[in-house]
Design a protein around this motif. Structure first.
Motif, PDB file in Angstrom:
ATOM      1  N   ALA A 175      -2.070  54.338 113.346  1.00  0.00           N
ATOM      2  CA  ALA A 175      -2.392  52.912 113.448  1.00  0.00           C
ATOM      3  C   ALA A 175      -3.588  52.616 112.564  1.00  0.00           C
ATOM      4  CB  ALA A 175      -2.699  52.533 114.899  1.00  0.00           C
ATOM      5  N   GLY A 176      -3.582  51.429 111.990  1.00  0.00           N
ATOM      6  CA  GLY A 176      -4.684  51.055 111.119  1.00  0.00           C
ATOM      7  C   GLY A 176      -4.528  49.639 110.605  1.00  0.00           C
ATOM      8  N   ALA A 177      -5.368  49.289 109.661  1.00  0.00           N
ATOM      9  CA  ALA A 177      -5.341  47.946 109.070  1.00  0.00           C
ATOM     10  C   ALA A 177      -5.838  48.039 107.642  1.00  0.00           C
ATOM     11  CB  ALA A 177      -6.197  46.976 109.869  1.00  0.00           C
ATOM     12  N   ARG A 178      -5.275  47.184 106.798  1.00  0.00           N
ATOM     13  CA  ARG A 178      -5.640  47.116 105.388  1.00  0.00           C
ATOM     14  C   ARG A 178      -5.969  45.676 105.026  1.00  0.00           C
ATOM     15  NH1 ARG A 178      -2.356  51.136 106.389  1.00  0.00           N
ATOM     16  NH2 ARG A 178      -2.511  53.089 105.222  1.00  0.00           N
ATOM     17  N   LEU A 179      -7.020  45.511 104.286  1.00  0.00           N
ATOM     18  CA  LEU A 179      -7.454  44.190 103.832  1.00  0.00           C
ATOM     19  C   LEU A 179      -7.245  44.134 102.327  1.00  0.00           C
ATOM     20  CD1 LEU A 179      -8.816  41.458 104.545  1.00  0.00           C
ATOM     21  CD2 LEU A 179     -11.008  42.556 103.993  1.00  0.00           C
ATOM     22  N   ARG A 180      -6.345  43.259 101.879  1.00  0.00           N
ATOM     23  CA  ARG A 180      -6.011  43.198 100.460  1.00  0.00           C
ATOM     24  C   ARG A 180      -6.339  41.822  99.891  1.00  0.00           C
ATOM     25  NH1 ARG A 180      -0.503  42.866 102.548  1.00  0.00           N
ATOM     26  NH2 ARG A 180       0.495  40.910 101.884  1.00  0.00           N
ATOM     27  N   TYR A 181      -6.578  41.822  98.605  1.00  0.00           N
ATOM     28  CA  TYR A 181      -6.830  40.580  97.875  1.00  0.00           C
ATOM     29  C   TYR A 181      -5.744  40.438  96.822  1.00  0.00           C
ATOM     30  CZ  TYR A 181      -9.046  36.895  95.193  1.00  0.00           C
ATOM     31  OH  TYR A 181      -9.302  35.709  94.550  1.00  0.00           O
ATOM     32  N   GLN A 216      -3.645  43.215 107.064  1.00  0.00           N
ATOM     33  CA  GLN A 216      -2.344  43.748 107.449  1.00  0.00           C
ATOM     34  C   GLN A 216      -2.505  44.901 108.447  1.00  0.00           C
ATOM     35  OE1 GLN A 216      -0.073  45.923 104.446  1.00  0.00           O
ATOM     36  NE2 GLN A 216       1.802  44.911 105.103  1.00  0.00           N
ATOM     37  N   PRO A 217      -2.438  44.624 109.754  1.00  0.00           N
ATOM     38  CA  PRO A 217      -2.391  45.704 110.737  1.00  0.00           C
ATOM     39  C   PRO A 217      -1.038  46.414 110.665  1.00  0.00           C
ATOM     40  CG  PRO A 217      -3.065  43.616 111.734  1.00  0.00           C
ATOM     41  CD  PRO A 217      -2.511  43.302 110.391  1.00  0.00           C
ATOM     42  N   ARG A 218      -1.042  47.707 110.951  1.00  0.00           N
ATOM     43  CA  ARG A 218       0.187  48.494 110.852  1.00  0.00           C
ATOM     44  C   ARG A 218       0.148  49.642 111.849  1.00  0.00           C
ATOM     45  NH1 ARG A 218       1.363  53.210 108.094  1.00  0.00           N
ATOM     46  NH2 ARG A 218       3.565  53.522 107.565  1.00  0.00           N
ATOM     47  N   ALA A 219       1.301  49.949 112.450  1.00  0.00           N
ATOM     48  CA  ALA A 219       1.404  51.067 113.394  1.00  0.00           C
ATOM     49  C   ALA A 219       2.747  51.759 113.206  1.00  0.00           C
ATOM     50  CB  ALA A 219       1.252  50.590 114.833  1.00  0.00           C
ATOM     51  N   GLU A 220       2.740  53.079 113.394  1.00  0.00           N
ATOM     52  CA  GLU A 220       3.960  53.873 113.229  1.00  0.00           C
ATOM     53  C   GLU A 220       4.000  54.955 114.317  1.00  0.00           C
ATOM     54  OE1 GLU A 220       6.264  56.578 109.804  1.00  0.00           O
ATOM     55  OE2 GLU A 220       4.341  55.584 109.388  1.00  0.00           O
ATOM     56  N   LEU A 221       5.158  55.093 114.965  1.00  0.00           N
ATOM     57  CA  LEU A 221       5.336  56.049 116.056  1.00  0.00           C
ATOM     58  C   LEU A 221       6.569  56.902 115.775  1.00  0.00           C
ATOM     59  CD1 LEU A 221       4.421  57.032 118.902  1.00  0.00           C
ATOM     60  CD2 LEU A 221       6.022  55.333 119.848  1.00  0.00           C
ATOM     61  N   THR A 222       6.437  58.234 115.971  1.00  0.00           N
ATOM     62  CA  THR A 222       7.525  59.168 115.717  1.00  0.00           C
ATOM     63  C   THR A 222       7.766  60.023 116.957  1.00  0.00           C
ATOM     64  OG1 THR A 222       6.858  59.276 113.392  1.00  0.00           O
ATOM     65  CG2 THR A 222       8.396  60.955 114.168  1.00  0.00           C
ATOM     66  N   LEU A 249      -2.970  35.915 107.247  1.00  0.00           N
ATOM     67  CA  LEU A 249      -3.566  35.261 106.080  1.00  0.00           C
ATOM     68  C   LEU A 249      -4.925  34.672 106.447  1.00  0.00           C
ATOM     69  CD1 LEU A 249      -0.527  35.481 105.216  1.00  0.00           C
ATOM     70  CD2 LEU A 249      -0.918  33.389 103.894  1.00  0.00           C
ATOM     71  N   LEU A 250      -5.985  35.338 105.979  1.00  0.00           N
ATOM     72  CA  LEU A 250      -7.330  34.817 106.182  1.00  0.00           C
ATOM     73  C   LEU A 250      -7.603  33.658 105.227  1.00  0.00           C
ATOM     74  CD1 LEU A 250      -9.210  38.215 106.582  1.00  0.00           C
ATOM     75  CD2 LEU A 250      -8.145  36.800 108.352  1.00  0.00           C
ATOM     76  N   THR A 251      -7.135  33.794 103.994  1.00  0.00           N
ATOM     77  CA  THR A 251      -7.129  32.706 103.016  1.00  0.00           C
ATOM     78  C   THR A 251      -5.787  32.780 102.300  1.00  0.00           C
ATOM     79  OG1 THR A 251      -8.050  33.977 101.164  1.00  0.00           O
ATOM     80  CG2 THR A 251      -9.627  32.995 102.721  1.00  0.00           C
TER      81      THR A 251
END
Length: 301
Positions: free
Chosen positions: A250-256, A224-230, A216-218
């Motif tokens: 792997a990646g990250a999402r910035l949501r409002y 939201q960082p996220r990673a998935e391994l198969t 939570l930035l604000t």
């Protein structure tokens, strides 16, 4: 004049003693004529309060157990069941439902654009519920790849659930069915984890591990960082499955969060084929790694 002033001073000098005597006779404190003192403040300070009987004490022998509803006991059955119609229902006796669209996004890898969805729904009680998970990709309005799971979720601890059920995959090669067994929950430091083992057709096995974290930035802006391994147990060229570690995303999402139920986002993601799966990808003439830009919305109800 002087005599009157002297009389007034004499009356004031004896007033406190008279008032004190009157107050003592009225309240029982002090000494009344012909009686002994009723209460002495020095005696009150030296009293032993430990010998006094305080309010409360032990519960009566027929008192109800405050923990009567633990251990699986409910109001309608057991030694503490009440006669007549039900007047109260506990929270774990109600059935709840929810739908979470965790990802509904447009994916751009520089060459193609696809629509990706990742959603889940559940219905049931606190300890046992049915869970439906669905994710897949669409290109040009057609479903190109999809995975659907129907699971029975059971609470193991406060923060962890076991999941048992089936999974069905379509899209890449022949369709494939799986038996699924896994756990999901909240690890220390608020890390959400989901690990599932699969047993598929022709004795194929697989393991999928997914983790994400919400920073939570604000109060409304969330990273939201996220990673998935198969990983797969053996090679299956027809379905693009290579033995060992197969794919890492792997990646990250910035949501409002416009509201808690509706939140648009943008993000970045990196995907790579690993091991034998990378060899199968090269044979098909495709890149083993790609970078993706995503934009979408997260919602639940």
């Amino acid at each position: 004049m002087k005599t009157g002033l002297n009389s007034l001073l004499l009356a004031l000098s004896i007033l406190p003693a008279g008032v004190a005597l009157a107050q003592g006779a009225h309240t029982g404190h002090g000494t009344a004529p012909g009686n002994t003192p009723v209460t002495d403040h020095s005696q009150m300070q030296s009293m032993d309060h430990g010998s006094m009987q305080m309010q409360g004490g032990s519960a009566p022998a027929n008192a109800r157990d405050p923990h009567a509803y633990s251990g699986g006991l409910i109001l309608e059955d057991g030694p503490y069941a009440l006669p007549g119609p039900r007047q109260l229902r506990l929270a774990d006796e109600h059935a709840f439902y929810g739908v979470l669209v965790d990802r509904l996004e447009r994916v751009d890898n520089g060459e193609d654009q696809t629509l990706t969805y990742d959603t889940r729904a559940w219905f049931g009680h606190d300890y046992n519920r049915a869970v439906l998970k669905a994710e897949g990709d669409m290109e040009h309005g057609k479903l190109t790849e999809a995975s659907t799971e129907l699971l029975w979720s059971h609470a193991l601890t406060t923060f962890w659930n076991s999941e048992l059920g089936v999974r069905y995959d379509t899209g890449h090669g022949p369709d494939q069915g799986w038996l699924a067994l896994g756990v999901s929950g909240l690890a220390p430091y608020w890390l959400e984890l989901d690990a599932t083992a699969y047993l598929g057709d022709d004795g194929q096995t697989a393991l999928a591990v997914e983790g994400e974290y919400e920073l939570l930035l604000t109060q409304r802006l969330v990273l939201q960082p996220r990673a998935e391994l198969t990983a797969y147990g053996k090679d299956d060229a027809k379905r693009g499955q290579g033995q060992g570690l197969s794919e890492l995303v792997a990646g990250a999402r910035l949501r409002y969060e416009i509201s808690r139920q509706f939140a648009p986002y943008v993000g970045w993601e990196w995907a790579a084929a690993l091991g034998n799966s990378a060899d199968l990808v090269r044979e098909e003439g495709e890149a083993t790694q790609e970078t993706r830009w995503v934009a979408g919305v997260r919602l639940w109800f």
